[in-house]
Design a protein around this motif. Structure first.
Motif, short mmCIF file in Angstrom:
data_model
loop_
_atom_site.label_atom_id
_atom_site.label_comp_id
_atom_site.label_asym_id
_atom_site.label_seq_id
_atom_site.Cartn_x
_atom_site.Cartn_y
_atom_site.Cartn_z
N VAL A 143 0.80 -1.11 0.13
CA VAL A 143 0.08 -0.27 0.08
C VAL A 143 0.68 1.31 0.07
CG1 VAL A 143 -1.93 -1.10 0.94
CG2 VAL A 143 -0.24 -0.19 2.53
N GLY A 144 0.32 2.42 -0.53
CA GLY A 144 1.09 3.59 -0.62
C GLY A 144 0.42 5.01 -0.46
N TRP A 145 1.07 5.87 0.17
CA TRP A 145 0.64 6.93 0.45
C TRP A 145 1.43 8.25 -0.35
CZ3 TRP A 145 1.09 2.94 3.78
CH2 TRP A 145 0.12 2.56 4.53
N ILE A 146 0.77 9.31 -0.33
CA ILE A 146 1.48 10.53 -0.58
C ILE A 146 1.66 11.39 0.64
CG2 ILE A 146 1.68 12.73 -1.93
CD1 ILE A 146 2.01 10.36 -3.69
N THR A 147 2.91 11.75 1.18
CA THR A 147 3.03 12.32 2.34
C THR A 147 2.65 13.91 2.13
OG1 THR A 147 5.22 12.86 2.09
CG2 THR A 147 4.68 10.87 3.01
N PRO A 148 2.54 14.69 3.09
CA PRO A 148 2.29 16.19 3.05
C PRO A 148 3.49 16.89 2.44
CG PRO A 148 1.83 15.53 5.46
CD PRO A 148 2.63 14.24 4.50
N ASN A 149 4.69 16.19 2.39
CA ASN A 149 5.80 16.75 1.60
C ASN A 149 5.75 16.45 0.06
OD1 ASN A 149 6.83 17.54 4.08
ND2 ASN A 149 8.10 15.60 4.17
N GLY A 150 4.47 15.71 -0.32
CA GLY A 150 4.54 15.43 -1.80
C GLY A 150 5.27 14.33 -2.38
N VAL A 151 5.54 13.34 -1.27
CA VAL A 151 6.56 12.30 -1.57
C VAL A 151 5.72 10.86 -1.59
CG1 VAL A 151 8.57 11.02 -1.18
CG2 VAL A 151 8.71 13.53 -0.84
N TYR A 152 5.93 10.08 -2.36
CA TYR A 152 5.14 8.67 -2.27
C TYR A 152 6.06 7.86 -1.36
CZ TYR A 152 3.65 3.89 -3.42
OH TYR A 152 3.06 2.79 -3.35
N ILE A 153 5.48 7.11 -0.44
CA ILE A 153 5.91 6.19 0.50
C ILE A 153 5.15 4.87 0.47
CG2 ILE A 153 4.62 6.83 2.45
CD1 ILE A 153 7.28 6.49 4.25
N GLN A 154 5.91 3.84 0.51
CA GLN A 154 5.19 2.57 0.14
C GLN A 154 5.29 1.60 1.47
OE1 GLN A 154 5.69 0.28 -3.26
NE2 GLN A 154 6.27 -1.59 -2.35
N LEU A 155 4.44 0.82 1.87
CA LEU A 155 4.32 -0.02 2.94
C LEU A 155 4.29 -1.61 2.15
CD1 LEU A 155 4.62 -1.29 6.04
CD2 LEU A 155 2.01 -0.89 5.96
N THR A 156 5.27 -2.45 2.42
CA THR A 156 5.23 -3.80 2.02
C THR A 156 5.15 -4.80 3.16
OG1 THR A 156 6.21 -3.16 -0.09
CG2 THR A 156 6.28 -5.45 0.41
N GLN A 157 4.42 -5.66 2.99
CA GLN A 157 4.34 -6.59 3.96
C GLN A 157 4.42 -8.20 3.39
OE1 GLN A 157 1.67 -5.82 7.48
NE2 GLN A 157 0.86 -4.47 6.00
N THR A 158 5.19 -9.14 3.84
CA THR A 158 5.25 -10.35 2.95
C THR A 158 6.26 -11.48 4.26
OG1 THR A 158 6.48 -11.41 1.02
CG2 THR A 158 7.41 -9.83 2.19
N ALA A 159 5.86 -12.64 3.49
CA ALA A 159 6.39 -13.86 4.29
C ALA A 159 7.99 -14.15 3.60
CB ALA A 159 5.39 -14.97 4.23
N ALA A 160 8.26 -13.51 2.61
CA ALA A 160 9.25 -13.72 1.98
C ALA A 160 10.44 -13.28 2.93
CB ALA A 160 9.47 -12.88 0.58
#
Length: 189
Positions: free
Chosen positions: A95-112
């Motif tokens: 899942v990803g968000w755009i921060t108030p600074n205008g930058v994309y940040i992603q969260l990845t969750q996995t069993a890898a």
């Protein structure tokens, strides 16, 4: 009006015949909503697509064979994307968000494993950068060739990755939120 002889036709005639077609195509695309124009250098100045992170993560918690956490983030973070992808022999929830600074940040969750996750997030040129402790959780930091950074935490049954080109403070906000979040309920055995 008599037509010009074929020998007198040239590129200008072709251009003049294509202009009305292009105008019609632009009008149809504009009316149907297939086009959008954005101006400015920052993603916050653009139209950001909306994504329901909570629904996406709850659906992933039901279908993934590992625990999924839903971080509680500031209201001014705009969720804009969600996906799954294969990493090694397992899947990942992204899942990803755009921060108030205008930058994309992603969260990845996995069993890898971490060794499988890092190249998937940053490419083969990733290099280690050290370790951070956030809310009692150990995060290993990496950097990629294209100025992206990834922080990876091993939370037992799941590896969690935070990826961005933005400020460390934004990455720390997400890392802290996911560390403090409890796994979502699941029907898996």
């Amino acid at each position: 009006m008599a037509q010009k002889p074929r020998i007198l036709q040239d590129g200008r005639d072709l251009v003049w015949s294509l202009i009305p077609l292009l105008v019609i195509a632009l009008i149809v695309a504009g009316v149907s909503g297939s086009c959008s124009w954005g101006f400015g250098n920052s993603a916050t100045e653009q139209k950001i697509p909306s994504f329901n992170v909570s629904a996406g993560l709850h659906a992933d918690a039901e279908s993934m064979p590992f625990p999924i956490r839903e971080p509680k983030l500031p209201a001014n973070w705009k969720a804009n994307s969600g996906s799954t992808q294969e990493i090694g022999a397992t899947l990942s929830s992204n899942v990803g968000w755009i921060t108030p600074n205008g930058v994309y940040i992603q969260l990845t969750q996995t069993a890898a494993t971490e060794e499988q996750l890092v190249p998937k997030l940053l490419g083969d040129g990733a290099s280690g950068g050290g370790v951070r402790e956030i809310s009692g959780q150990r995060w290993v930091t990496y950097s990629g060739d294209d100025h992206r950074k990834a922080w990876i935490a091993d939370m037992g049954d799941v590896r969690v990755g935070v990826v961005s080109r933005g400020e460390d403070s934004d990455m720390q906000t997400l890392a802290k939120a996911v560390t403090e979040a409890e796994p979502l309920p699941s029907k898996r055995p």
